[in-house]
Design a protein around this motif. Sequence first.
Motif, PDB file in Angstrom:
ATOM      1  N   ARG A  73       0.840  -1.208   0.000  1.00 40.82           N
ATOM      2  CA  ARG A  73       0.000   0.000   0.000  1.00 40.82           C
ATOM      3  C   ARG A  73       0.871   1.251   0.000  1.00 40.82           C
ATOM      4  O   ARG A  73       0.600   2.209  -0.720  1.00 40.82           O
ATOM      5  CB  ARG A  73      -0.912  -0.019   1.232  1.00 40.82           C
ATOM      6  CG  ARG A  73      -1.692   1.241   1.451  1.00 40.82           C
ATOM      7  CD  ARG A  73      -3.096   1.121   0.942  1.00 40.82           C
ATOM      8  NE  ARG A  73      -3.941   2.151   1.521  1.00 40.82           N
ATOM      9  CZ  ARG A  73      -4.268   3.277   0.883  1.00 40.82           C
ATOM     10  NH1 ARG A  73      -3.856   3.488  -0.333  1.00 40.82           N
ATOM     11  NH2 ARG A  73      -5.031   4.160   1.475  1.00 40.82           N
ATOM     12  N   LYS A  74       1.959   1.232   0.788  1.00 40.67           N
ATOM     13  CA  LYS A  74       2.868   2.393   0.838  1.00 40.67           C
ATOM     14  C   LYS A  74       3.627   2.574  -0.475  1.00 40.67           C
ATOM     15  O   LYS A  74       3.888   3.700  -0.897  1.00 40.67           O
ATOM     16  CB  LYS A  74       3.871   2.226   1.982  1.00 40.67           C
ATOM     17  CG  LYS A  74       3.278   2.408   3.357  1.00 40.67           C
ATOM     18  CD  LYS A  74       4.350   2.204   4.416  1.00 40.67           C
ATOM     19  CE  LYS A  74       3.788   2.346   5.803  1.00 40.67           C
ATOM     20  NZ  LYS A  74       4.802   2.093   6.845  1.00 40.67           N
TER      21      LYS A  74
ATOM     22  N   PRO B 106       1.290   4.505  -3.948  1.00 46.04           N
ATOM     23  CA  PRO B 106       0.427   5.624  -3.536  1.00 46.04           C
ATOM     24  C   PRO B 106      -0.588   6.014  -4.615  1.00 46.04           C
ATOM     25  O   PRO B 106      -1.583   6.668  -4.318  1.00 46.04           O
ATOM     26  CB  PRO B 106       1.417   6.760  -3.261  1.00 46.04           C
ATOM     27  CG  PRO B 106       2.640   6.414  -4.019  1.00 46.04           C
ATOM     28  CD  PRO B 106       2.681   4.920  -4.102  1.00 46.04           C
TER      29      PRO B 106
END
Length: 126
Positions: free
Chosen positions: A20-21, A24
Amino acid sequence: MSRQKTHHTKQFKFDAINYRKEHPDLTQVECAKNLGIGVSTLARWEAQFRDNDGDIPVIGSGSYASDEAKEIARLFHIINYKHAYRLVFEYIETFYNTVRIHSHCDYMSPNDFEKLFERVSSLPAA
């Protein structure tokens, strides 16, 4: 028909948060879909990660107070009745408080009560 709950490893949860990081440009919904998990699941893992200073608590099966308790339960797999009997006997003889007085032993320690019982049992019947 009920759906069986899937258990993910701690590493998978960390990998999902890192995914998820690292993306973005993707929404949380898109990330969850790509990972094959629910949006609420990913959101919960992210919240746990944030609230626990970069750690994610993992709950194992059973209600164990600690990892040590879980390991003890795993090691003491009871094979049969004799094995269970031996484990209980060892527990009573090694961990049970045999010195403290007990009301059901007429306020004697279990050791003293057993000695008295043996003495009285060896006396001839009147």
